[in-house]
Design an enzyme around this catalytic site. Structure first.
Site, short mmCIF file in Angstrom:
data_model
loop_
_atom_site.label_atom_id
_atom_site.label_comp_id
_atom_site.label_asym_id
_atom_site.label_seq_id
_atom_site.Cartn_x
_atom_site.Cartn_y
_atom_site.Cartn_z
N GLU A 184 104.10 -21.37 67.86
CA GLU A 184 103.30 -20.27 68.41
C GLU A 184 104.18 -19.09 68.80
OE1 GLU A 184 103.32 -23.50 69.31
OE2 GLU A 184 101.51 -24.02 70.44
N CYS A 218 101.45 -26.03 74.35
CA CYS A 218 102.04 -26.45 75.62
C CYS A 218 101.85 -25.32 76.64
CB CYS A 218 103.53 -26.77 75.44
SG CYS A 218 104.59 -25.31 75.27
N CYS A 227 103.61 -22.03 75.70
CA CYS A 227 102.92 -21.28 74.65
C CYS A 227 101.60 -20.71 75.16
CB CYS A 227 102.72 -22.16 73.43
SG CYS A 227 104.29 -22.52 72.59
#
Lengths: 148, 148
Positions: free
Chosen positions: B54, B82, B85
């Site tokens: 990302e 996560c 991100c």
């Protein structure tokens, strides 16, 4: 050399950001008693809203050491990390995170407040806030006052 | 072209990561019906534990557009982002985030579970999960099985 000394180094970076008309936040990564990486906010210059001081300093530290983990290192940053930066620090497994001023609006506790335990940092990361916090906060206030 | 089409593009990136012995997660940024940026995990190659798909795709999109915000764009990623991100996506003000497989261990809800409201995403970001989730999950399972 102590925490105040290294926070002064992070403040130097924050002042560079201020001079460049960037949000004045600076960071350094310290290992073995010396600064191995530096960074300051560059969201305007890089046209990248994720180019925060911590991210730039972390990437520089990874490159310098040739390692993707920093368990022996400490990151000093003038303002409480945001959630993205806290997440990046988590992945780095950094040994310590020391910040200056709190950031109620954008700090990692944004939207949810304090959560028990080490979240969102790594369980092995020691976190400390409040080092030279007034010096760090003054820079931010001056910057945003000049923008009004 | 629909969500499945663009998730297939993200899966192509994830397969590149797999071939490079990186955790097989891929992402694309889409605007105006076409892919404007791509990324896959490169934590090993770059020695950077934050080099997630990302982040790489977002940075590429900022550079491509010369803009630090992406309100008209969508990011497709094969696995639930996560916290780092999700924080990066927050700063980007991206219009949509579409993910494939859930990630109980490392997804943005790690450690705290579901939180009411748009947290940690931007209030104007529309979030959707579960697109081609089995294809996305199979790649991850194969990768980690090969590591045991």
């Amino acid at each position: 050399m102590n925490d105040e000394y290294f926070m002064q180094q992070a403040l130097k970076e924050a002042r560079l950001a201020f001079e460049e008309d960037e949000v004045p936040i600076g960071a350094v990564v310290v290992m073995g008693g010396r600064v191995i990486a530096r960074g300051h906010n560059q969201t305007e210059r890089l046209n990248d809203s994720t180019a925060h001081a911590e991210i730039i300093a972390l990437t520089s530290a990874f490159n310098h050491l040739g390692s993707k983990y920093l368990p022996e290192a400490a990151l000093y940053v003038t303002v409480e990390p945001c959630l993205m930066c806290a997440g990046a620090l988590y992945w780095s497994k950094i040994g310590r995170v020391v910040f200056g001023a709190e950031d109620e609006k954008n700090g990692y506790r944004r939207g949810i407040g304090d959560v028990p335990g080490p979240w969102p940092f790594h369980p092995r990361t020691v976190l400390m806030g409040g080092v030279l916090s007034e010096d760090c906060a003054v820079l931010m206030r001056e910057f945003f006052r000049s923008k009004r």
